[in-house]
Design a protein around this motif. Structure first.
Motif, PDB file in Angstrom:
ATOM      1  N   GLU A 218     -30.594 -44.796  34.948  1.00 51.67           N
ATOM      2  CA  GLU A 218     -29.560 -44.651  33.752  1.00 51.67           C
ATOM      3  C   GLU A 218     -29.938 -43.593  32.897  1.00 51.67           C
ATOM      4  O   GLU A 218     -29.111 -43.004  31.901  1.00 51.67           O
ATOM      5  CB  GLU A 218     -29.588 -45.824  33.099  1.00 51.67           C
ATOM      6  N   ILE A 219     -30.948 -42.724  33.137  1.00 53.49           N
ATOM      7  CA  ILE A 219     -31.460 -41.839  32.228  1.00 53.49           C
ATOM      8  C   ILE A 219     -31.496 -40.576  33.108  1.00 53.49           C
ATOM      9  O   ILE A 219     -31.077 -39.515  33.066  1.00 53.49           O
ATOM     10  CB  ILE A 219     -32.403 -42.069  31.234  1.00 53.49           C
ATOM     11  N   MET A 220     -32.663 -40.417  33.816  1.00 53.24           N
ATOM     12  CA  MET A 220     -33.238 -39.385  34.318  1.00 53.24           C
ATOM     13  C   MET A 220     -32.363 -38.733  35.398  1.00 53.24           C
ATOM     14  O   MET A 220     -32.101 -37.575  35.610  1.00 53.24           O
ATOM     15  CB  MET A 220     -34.617 -39.572  34.893  1.00 53.24           C
ATOM     16  N   PHE A 221     -31.874 -39.430  36.198  1.00 53.41           N
ATOM     17  CA  PHE A 221     -31.034 -38.833  37.358  1.00 53.41           C
ATOM     18  C   PHE A 221     -29.776 -39.341  37.461  1.00 53.41           C
ATOM     19  O   PHE A 221     -29.047 -39.400  38.362  1.00 53.41           O
ATOM     20  CB  PHE A 221     -31.614 -39.536  38.906  1.00 53.41           C
ATOM     21  N   PHE A 222     -29.382 -39.679  36.176  1.00 51.50           N
ATOM     22  CA  PHE A 222     -27.636 -40.079  36.041  1.00 51.50           C
ATOM     23  C   PHE A 222     -26.920 -38.923  36.115  1.00 51.50           C
ATOM     24  O   PHE A 222     -27.223 -37.948  35.371  1.00 51.50           O
ATOM     25  CB  PHE A 222     -27.664 -40.849  34.799  1.00 51.50           C
ATOM     26  N   GLN A 223     -25.994 -38.956  36.767  1.00 54.01           N
ATOM     27  CA  GLN A 223     -25.045 -37.814  36.715  1.00 54.01           C
ATOM     28  C   GLN A 223     -23.606 -38.292  36.831  1.00 54.01           C
ATOM     29  O   GLN A 223     -23.229 -39.046  37.457  1.00 54.01           O
ATOM     30  CB  GLN A 223     -25.091 -37.009  38.245  1.00 54.01           C
ATOM     31  N   ARG A 224     -22.804 -37.713  35.841  1.00 64.23           N
ATOM     32  CA  ARG A 224     -21.680 -38.024  35.578  1.00 64.23           C
ATOM     33  C   ARG A 224     -20.690 -37.880  36.948  1.00 64.23           C
ATOM     34  O   ARG A 224     -20.756 -36.679  37.480  1.00 64.23           O
ATOM     35  CB  ARG A 224     -20.900 -37.273  34.659  1.00 64.23           C
ATOM     36  N   PRO A 225     -19.929 -38.755  37.375  1.00 69.38           N
ATOM     37  CA  PRO A 225     -18.849 -38.572  38.416  1.00 69.38           C
ATOM     38  C   PRO A 225     -17.752 -37.534  37.873  1.00 69.38           C
ATOM     39  O   PRO A 225     -17.591 -37.051  36.593  1.00 69.38           O
ATOM     40  CB  PRO A 225     -18.050 -39.691  38.719  1.00 69.38           C
ATOM     41  N   LEU A 226     -17.328 -36.638  38.797  1.00 67.08           N
ATOM     42  CA  LEU A 226     -16.169 -35.644  38.580  1.00 67.08           C
ATOM     43  C   LEU A 226     -14.978 -36.555  38.183  1.00 67.08           C
ATOM     44  O   LEU A 226     -14.530 -37.432  38.164  1.00 67.08           O
ATOM     45  CB  LEU A 226     -15.899 -34.753  39.997  1.00 67.08           C
ATOM     46  N   ARG A 227     -14.357 -35.723  37.007  1.00 72.49           N
ATOM     47  CA  ARG A 227     -13.275 -36.213  36.574  1.00 72.49           C
ATOM     48  C   ARG A 227     -12.093 -36.183  37.614  1.00 72.49           C
ATOM     49  O   ARG A 227     -11.892 -35.052  37.916  1.00 72.49           O
ATOM     50  CB  ARG A 227     -13.068 -35.314  35.348  1.00 72.49           C
ATOM     51  N   PRO A 228     -11.220 -37.211  37.721  1.00 69.42           N
ATOM     52  CA  PRO A 228     -10.008 -37.043  38.625  1.00 69.42           C
ATOM     53  C   PRO A 228      -9.150 -35.745  38.214  1.00 69.42           C
ATOM     54  O   PRO A 228      -9.084 -35.447  36.878  1.00 69.42           O
ATOM     55  CB  PRO A 228      -9.398 -38.455  38.318  1.00 69.42           C
ATOM     56  N   THR A 229      -8.516 -35.263  39.122  1.00 67.14           N
ATOM     57  CA  THR A 229      -7.758 -34.129  39.002  1.00 67.14           C
ATOM     58  C   THR A 229      -6.276 -34.294  39.516  1.00 67.14           C
ATOM     59  O   THR A 229      -5.362 -33.117  39.375  1.00 67.14           O
ATOM     60  CB  THR A 229      -8.361 -32.746  39.459  1.00 67.14           C
ATOM     61  N   GLU A 230      -6.029 -35.529  40.023  1.00 61.80           N
ATOM     62  CA  GLU A 230      -4.833 -35.633  40.714  1.00 61.80           C
ATOM     63  C   GLU A 230      -3.702 -35.395  39.651  1.00 61.80           C
ATOM     64  O   GLU A 230      -2.596 -34.927  39.833  1.00 61.80           O
ATOM     65  CB  GLU A 230      -4.746 -37.194  40.998  1.00 61.80           C
ATOM     66  N   GLU A 231      -4.015 -35.597  38.363  1.00 58.86           N
ATOM     67  CA  GLU A 231      -2.592 -35.394  37.363  1.00 58.86           C
ATOM     68  C   GLU A 231      -2.626 -33.952  36.998  1.00 58.86           C
ATOM     69  O   GLU A 231      -1.469 -33.929  36.606  1.00 58.86           O
ATOM     70  CB  GLU A 231      -3.089 -36.385  36.263  1.00 58.86           C
ATOM     71  N   LEU A 232      -3.421 -33.383  37.441  1.00 56.27           N
ATOM     72  CA  LEU A 232      -3.387 -31.798  37.252  1.00 56.27           C
ATOM     73  C   LEU A 232      -2.272 -31.112  38.245  1.00 56.27           C
ATOM     74  O   LEU A 232      -1.937 -30.053  38.143  1.00 56.27           O
ATOM     75  CB  LEU A 232      -4.575 -31.228  37.320  1.00 56.27           C
ATOM     76  N   ILE A 233      -2.215 -31.693  39.367  1.00 53.11           N
ATOM     77  CA  ILE A 233      -1.468 -31.252  40.514  1.00 53.11           C
ATOM     78  C   ILE A 233       0.001 -31.589  40.529  1.00 53.11           C
ATOM     79  O   ILE A 233       0.513 -32.698  40.526  1.00 53.11           O
ATOM     80  CB  ILE A 233      -1.822 -31.843  41.835  1.00 53.11           C
ATOM     81  N   GLY A 234       0.672 -30.374  40.191  1.00 47.82           N
ATOM     82  CA  GLY A 234       2.268 -30.575  40.155  1.00 47.82           C
ATOM     83  C   GLY A 234       3.093 -30.835  41.552  1.00 47.82           C
ATOM     84  O   GLY A 234       2.340 -30.649  42.718  1.00 47.82           O
TER      85      GLY A 234
END
Length: 236
Positions: A218-234
């Protein structure tokens, strides 16, 4: 009425114009040019670079710095609560002056003081190593990291070192560079697990599984997942 022709030369950063009379003999009535600011920045090699890219990189650097500072503060609070770091700022400052590499090696073999173990964890938190978030292979920059970190792993295997800390503890800093090396996140995770397992045998009531999970995942090796980008694709 005299005939006149307006000629325009439109470029990417400028517009040139000329007004010409076309009655009996052609005559330039007026002319000029308007130059506009360039819509892109330039890198050190003179190549075009989007202004959005420059702002995005600066914003990303600020976020990374802030998240690193927040992670460090949270780790210190957690370790202090568990008794692994002193509560006083002066005592903590003195502790952080100790060489962590010797402690990282010592912790693999024998019992170390709880504050010394806290110093080890603090140091591991500062240098977490490389972990790619890319889904479609490595970039050119990632390739450099992977190449040098793999060579470091090979050196560790050749010297029989179990962890990164043990390997660095055996180097002479005046002869071989220790800092600013490319490393994998997995190196630090493996070292954390070995050190925790060894010290938990000496402090079973303090180094619990719940504390390990909080500090490690939860602290040392926590890495946020990538934000979804599907809504950016037109739509195509």
């Amino acid at each position: 009425m005299k005939g006149r022709t307006l000629g325009l030369d439109i470029g990417s950063r400028s517009i040139g114009w000329a007004l010409v009379e076309t009655e009996d003999s052609e005559r330039i009535v007026a002319m000029g040019v308007r130059v506009f600011p360039e819509g892109v920045d330039r890198d050190t090699k003179g190549m075009e670079k989007s202004k959005n890219t420059t702002r995005r990189e600066a914003r990303g650097a600020r976020r990374t710095h802030q998240r690193r500072a927040d992670r460090k503060k949270r780790l210190v609070r957690t370790l202090r609560k568990a008794g692994l770091l002193p509560n006083g700022q002066g005592e903590l400052a003195v502790l952080l002056q100790t060489n962590p590499y010797g402690l990282r090696k010592q912790g693999l073999e024998e019992k170390v003081d709880l504050h010394a173990f806290g110093r080890v964890l603090y140091h591991l938190n500062q240098r977490r190593g490389f972990k790619s978030n890319r889904k479609n292979g490595a970039s050119r920059e990632d390739g450099v990291v992977i190449k040098e970190a793999s060579a470091l792993l090979a050196d560790m295997d050749a010297t029989g070192c179990r962890t990164l800390g043990e390997y660095f503890a055996g180097l002479n800093p005046e002869q071989q560079r220790i800092r600013e090396r490319y490393t994998f996140r997995s190196m630090y995770v493996a070292e954390f697990d070995l050190l925790w397992e060894k010290q938990a045998a000496h402090y079973p009531g303090i180094l619990t599984d719940d504390l390990r999970r909080e500090v490690r995942d939860e602290i040392m090796f926590f890495q946020r997942p990538l934000r979804p980008t599907e809504e950016l694709i037109g739509p195509c």
